[in-house]
Design a protein around this motif. Structure first.
Motif, PDB file in Angstrom:
ATOM      1  N   ARG A 184     -32.240  -6.802  16.498  1.00  0.00           N
ATOM      2  CA  ARG A 184     -31.806  -5.895  15.428  1.00  0.00           C
ATOM      3  C   ARG A 184     -31.607  -6.645  14.121  1.00  0.00           C
ATOM      4  NH1 ARG A 184     -28.811  -3.028  19.351  1.00  0.00           N
ATOM      5  NH2 ARG A 184     -26.959  -4.311  18.980  1.00  0.00           N
ATOM      6  N   LYS A 185     -31.154  -7.892  14.240  1.00  0.00           N
ATOM      7  CA  LYS A 185     -30.895  -8.705  13.042  1.00  0.00           C
ATOM      8  C   LYS A 185     -32.149  -9.414  12.536  1.00  0.00           C
ATOM      9  CE  LYS A 185     -25.980  -9.560  13.912  1.00  0.00           C
ATOM     10  NZ  LYS A 185     -24.943 -10.608  14.168  1.00  0.00           N
ATOM     11  N   GLU A 216     -29.173  -7.489  20.095  1.00  0.00           N
ATOM     12  CA  GLU A 216     -28.527  -7.750  18.819  1.00  0.00           C
ATOM     13  C   GLU A 216     -29.368  -8.691  17.968  1.00  0.00           C
ATOM     14  OE1 GLU A 216     -25.658  -7.490  15.805  1.00  0.00           O
ATOM     15  OE2 GLU A 216     -25.993  -6.267  17.613  1.00  0.00           O
ATOM     16  N   ALA A 217     -29.919  -9.712  18.588  1.00  0.00           N
ATOM     17  CA  ALA A 217     -30.745 -10.676  17.851  1.00  0.00           C
ATOM     18  C   ALA A 217     -31.988 -10.005  17.271  1.00  0.00           C
ATOM     19  CB  ALA A 217     -31.155 -11.817  18.776  1.00  0.00           C
TER      20      ALA A 217
END
Length: 833
Positions: free
Chosen positions: A797-798, A794-795
């Motif tokens: 992707r952001k 997730e990190a």
């Protein structure tokens, strides 16, 4: 001092201590317990002397201050043993010598040439220009001057500035007041060791050689106490290597003028700064100035010695290897406390709270509270100093060939291997020397006893009995117990309980006898860990025997075959290779010595075959009749560390990629360790972990480092300092999952490894056992691991700064490191007990 192995020493056989308290140095009689049948004519010296205070003794207070201001007697500090310091112009002279050092000048010239090559490549300097040679020379001169300016500024920020004799007299008085009011029973040193260090200092001064003090590090008081001792005894104060995190306003300048040299916590790829530090250390050692750095790097938060750090040691070693410095004298130093000021803060750090940055506000706000504490005393012990040149020559003489450029060609694999071998030998010799001279304080005796007894508490009489037993065992092992004149043991125990305080040790009143119990086991474990190095072999053997003893049944059912014991002891000693300091005699020799010692102490029974070889080992009848109290003592010492290693190993199961994932995701090392700590806290409160201190961050970090050495996990460090280290469970160690449910299966290489650790874990009392334990623990660790993987992806992707996948360059570097580690492990395929 040597010990002959007797259970109890004659109290008068040891050299007396010197007690330093303000203006007074008092000779303290040796001994821990009054020997029977001996009558002493002299009066016992009071330990509670205090420097005069203005409110109670204004005239005496003013008189003492005037003596420091005027520099009367020893306070003048103008006839020191060693090189002259604290004179006007000292800093200027030191700066000049550092900046003119050939090593630094060569580095500046090299960096200027490297920059010129870049500028030529980029077309900023045109070789076809008719004035090319002149412009190049001018540019080189500009670059070198700029680098010299940077070096001068860095030097000014780094070097100690021992300029004023009046300043150090005032600093001594201030620091002595602060230390002896907090540690109200003063600073103690051995008179024998003081006489020896003075003789060594006189010879070193004559030969213009430095004494390199290498102390243990448990508190900020460590370097203050050593400086106070050197000042009071008229030795040249050592220049102290200190992290620049302490260089905050006011306090930083004060410490720098009292002898601190500031260095960065990390040098990175800064070639100029690295060479500057080397040049400064060369200058100090060439000039015969005393030098001090902490062998462990940072302060120990656990109470026991940490593995050696080789950063500053490598600079000192290079000074010797290069021949720039002929020799220096190494003096290992042990500093022990009745109570360490910072332990409460250590506990919060070990439980996962981030370390608080030092600042002036906290320093000032904590001052008054520290002054009101009654922390007992500080004991400083000096090992017999030795020549670093002789140490290096001795180790190099054992090599079949010595690679050239040993001090400079650090990229050569052969050079790196030899240097690493030398540094490891040096580091562990110093740690062994520190342990050899360390004294055990009453608080450590009490903490050890309280944490190694079964039951909720202990009566006063039983506490004194076990402290006396432990004292005898320490002396029989060659250890030292702090001198307290000829005070009765019960008084010494009372004194230790008072220093520890009710926050650590509670007492239940209104019973048939006062009953003491551990209030804060986590903080008390700091004091227990001060004794564990003396009994590490016995503890490992006892934990290995526990794999059979825990089965119960008759005595014969609990006996363990020798080979099985040896295998488990070898496994545990390898597991704790980074935790404890082991003798280099080898597994077989150390195991044989330990078993014979335990047999002589009637703890174990050794059954031998017809050839006299040990066949089986079991508990002795005497030990069983005594309720297994001595055997249990050794187990209780090591069980928290076994629990921590088991916890770390279990947490690795959670690094198995989630079902349906391809296994290319890498997670941050710090986050994985934090997840392991969270798992441990959960298991403790649910009853699957017996010791809360097993969740401490330092022990978990050591376990992860050991797993990396064994290539159970792979760790990648990026060249970008903003990207933290990332890790991944090695594919060969990944457990399988249930094909239908996706749940982790309690099988495979990693599970077997975890179970081997678990076989020596404590059972009963605080821990539930049953068929659902493995499935419950695996479910928890898998859930926490899945969160780590999800957060990493997730990190990224952001657009976070920490990539969850490796670059091509990082993958190539990893493959190379894995292969190098594999070859190294084959060469080192031996036990480490």
């Amino acid at each position: 001092m040597s010990h002959d192995g007797d259970a109890v020493d004659d109290a008068n056989s040891s050299a007396p201590d010197l007690q330093i308290l303000g203006d007074e140095i008092t000779l303290q009689p040796s001994g821990f317990v009054e020997p029977k049948g001996i009558v002493h004519d002299e009066k016992e010296e009071a330990l509670m002397n205090q420097s005069p205070r203005f409110r109670s003794e204004p005239l005496q207070f003013l008189r003492e201050v005037s003596l420091y201001v005027s520099g009367q007697g020893w306070r003048a500090y103008d006839r020191v043993i060693g090189q002259p310091v604290f004179y006007s112009g000292f800093s200027e002279n030191m700066t000049s010598m550092v900046l003119s050092a050939p090593l630094l000048q060569k580095r500046i010239s090299q960096l200027a040439n490297d920059r010129l090559a870049v500028e030529e490549k980029e077309g900023l300097l045109n070789k076809d220009d008719k004035d090319y040679i002149t412009k190049r020379a001018q540019r080189r001169n500009t670059l070198e001057n700029s680098l010299l300016e940077v070096a001068e500024k860095l030097t000014d920020n780094m070097i100690c500035k021992m300029e004023s004799n009046a300043f150090i007299r005032g600093a001594y008085y201030l620091c002595m007041q602060l230390v002896t009011r907090a540690y109200h029973q003063g600073i103690h040193v051995s008179s024998e060791e003081v006489l020896r260090i003075r003789k060594v200092a006189e010879l070193a001064a004559k030969n213009k050689q430095s004494i390199v003090f290498l102390p243990s590090h448990r508190s900020h008081i460590d370097y203050v106490s050593l400086q106070l001792i050197c000042y009071r005894l008229g030795l040249t104060l050592p220049v102290v290597v200190a992290g620049d995190n302490l260089n905050f306003p006011v306090v930083g300048a004060f410490l720098q003028h009292a002898g601190a040299m500031w260095i960065r916590r990390s040098f990175g790829d800064d070639a100029l700064y690295t060479t500057l530090v080397q040049s400064y250390i060369d200058t100090l050692l060439q000039g015969g100035y005393n030098f001090e750095c902490f062998i462990e790097g940072g302060r120990s938060r656990t109470g026991k010695l940490l593995p050696p750090k080789f950063g500053i040691l490598s600079f000192v070693l290079d000074s010797i290897l290069s021949g720039r410095v002929k020799d220096c004298i190494v003096c290992p130093v042990s500093t022990q406390y009745d109570k360490v000021i910072e332990t409460e803060g250590y506990v919060t750090e070990l439980l996962g709270m981030p370390k608080k940055k030092e600042n002036l506000a906290d320093f000032l706000s904590n001052g008054p509270s520290v002054l009101s504490l009654k922390l007992g005393r500080v004991d400083v012990r000096f090992h017999e100093p030795w020549s670093l040149r002789k140490f290096v020559d001795n180790h190099l003489s054992k090599l079949s060939s010595i690679p050239p450029s040993l001090d400079t060609d650090h990229h050569n694999p052969e050079v790196r291997a030899v240097r690493e071998k030398l540094l490891r030998a040096l580091g562990y010799k110093v740690l062994g020397d520190i342990n050899a001279v360390s004294v055990v304080m009453p608080t450590a005796l009490i903490g050890t006893v309280l944490l190694t007894l079964r039951g909720r508490g202990v009566g006063k009489e039983e506490l004194v009995r076990r402290v006396e037993w432990l004292t005898c065992r320490i002396r029989a092992k060659g250890g030292r117990v702090a001198h307290f004149g000829n005070a009765p043991l019960s008084e010494i125990v009372d004194r230790g309980l008072e220093v520890l305080g009710k926050d650590l040790v509670g007492v239940v009143e209104g019973l048939a006898e006062p009953t003491y119990y551990a209030v804060d086991r986590f903080q008390l474990s700091f004091y227990r860990n001060m004794t564990i190095h003396l009994f590490i072999y016995e503890a490992l053997v006892s934990a290995a025997m526990y794999t059979r003893i825990k089965r119960g049944g008759g005595p014969s059912n609990q006996d363990i075959p020798y080979e099985e014991l040896r295998t488990q002891v070898g496994f545990l000693s390898s597991l704790f290779r980074g935790e404890f300091i082991f003798s280099g005699a080898g597994l077989a020799a150390n195991l044989d010595t330990t078993l014979r010692g335990l047999e002589a102490d009637h703890v174990v029974r050794l059954d031998r075959d017809e050839n006299g070889n040990i066949a089986t080992i079991g508990l002795s009848d005497e030990e069983r009749k005594a309720g297994r109290e001595n055997y249990d003592f050794y187990c209780f010492l090591i069980w928290p560390f076994i629990e921590a290693s088991w916890l770390a190993a279990v947490s690795l199961m959670g690094l198995t990629p989630p079902a349906g994932k391809n296994g290319h995701v890498w997670v941050e090392e710090a986050k994985a360790q934090n997840s392991a700590q969270l798992l441990g806290k959960t298991l403790y409160h649910q009853g699957d972990l017996s010791y809360f201190e097993a969740v401490n961050k330092e022990t978990l970090k050591n376990s992860y480092a050991r797993f990396q050495q064994e290539q159970i996990i792979n760790v990648v460090k990026s060249k970008d300092s903003k990207i933290p280290p990332r890790l991944q469970l090695d594919p060969s160690w990944r457990p399988s999952r249930d094909p239908e449910t996706g749940a982790l299966l309690a099988e495979g290489k990693l599970w077997d490894f975890t179970e081997k650790i678990a076989s020596s874990r404590r059972e009963g009392k605080n821990r539930r056992d049953g068929a659902t334990v493995s499935s419950r623990v695996l479910r928890l660790t898998d859930e926490l691991g899945s969160r780590l993987f999800a957060e990493a992806e997730e990190a990224e992707r952001k657009g976070g700064k920490v990539p969850s996948r490796l670059s091509k360059e990082e993958q190539e570097a990893l493959d190379h490191n894995v292969e190098s580690a594999r070859r190294k492990r084959k060469l080192e395929g031996r036990a480490h007990l």
